[in-house]
Design an enzyme around this catalytic site. Sequence first.
Site, PDB file in Angstrom:
ATOM      1  CD  GLU B  48       4.472   2.873  -7.081  1.00 17.22           C
ATOM      2  OE1 GLU B  48       4.085   1.893  -6.940  1.00 17.22           O
ATOM      3  OE2 GLU B  48       4.473   3.141  -8.364  1.00 17.22           O
ATOM      4  CG  ASN B  52       2.853  -0.882  -1.141  1.00 18.37           C
ATOM      5  OD1 ASN B  52       2.100  -1.401  -2.209  1.00 18.37           O
ATOM      6  ND2 ASN B  52       3.970  -0.188  -0.913  1.00 18.37           N
ATOM      7  NE  ARG B 106      -0.629  -3.162  -6.393  1.00 17.17           N
ATOM      8  CZ  ARG B 106      -0.453  -2.059  -7.522  1.00 17.17           C
ATOM      9  NH1 ARG B 106      -2.099  -1.848  -8.093  1.00 17.17           N
ATOM     10  NH2 ARG B 106      -0.031  -0.783  -7.058  1.00 17.17           N
TER      11      ARG B 106
END
Lengths: 110, 145
Positions: B48, B52, B106
């Site tokens: 994650e 990002n 997303r």
Amino acid sequence: MRLEKKGEVLIVRLEGELDHHYASKIKDAIDGAVMVGDVRKIAFDFSRVGFMDSSGIGTIMGRYKLMQAVGGSVSAFGVSKRLDKLISMSGVKKIISIYKNEQDATRGVG
Amino acid sequence: MGHSNDMMIRFPNKSANEGFARVAVAAFVAQLDVTVEELSDIKTAVSEAVTNAIVHGYENLKGYITVKCKICDCVVEISVSDSGHGIADIEKARQPLYTSRPEHERSGMGFTVMETFMDGIEITSALGVGTTVVMKKKVSAGQQD
């Protein structure tokens, strides 16, 4: 990934690690198959997915929006305990149905 | 007791490196006697944070991502840094289902997953300078023989 069409159901057999890298490669192929093939339902087969992060959730949500637009639905099967932890916390179960096996997922009305 | 170790990896913001980063961290952390579930939680959180950095941190820029991992007894600390755009409003970015890039599909769950799968997360960011996410997790057991 392999795509299989059974009647109005498109079975999406995912393989490997469902992250952002993988998700960005497969979504156009899935959407293309929905557009050409009179698909009423997408059934995701997670039984060969060893890893998933929130990109997988984004992929499911994106396909749900697409199927909503054409009056169809999304389901999934073969979800391991590990993947279920992420799927449960994401709230995605409110919009898709999770089945124990492929027969139920392709037949089910959810 | 008293076991400590650390490592650092650095790689360009290519999505193919998401898998490399989480597997590298998992291989390093595996020197502790962690459970399969703990290792899976850590891999997911790293994935994650690195995603990002690639999708939001650099967006259309090219740059490098640095991942550092420290283990000390039973605590794993991982930091993921980029030198990208920075986050204007960290509180907003942390909200579940918030995404600044809906067109990229997303889910908006990245920070929520990191918070849920790790024991603590700190985000520091400055516009035009970059973002660093530091995550900690206490694992069940110590060093393997």
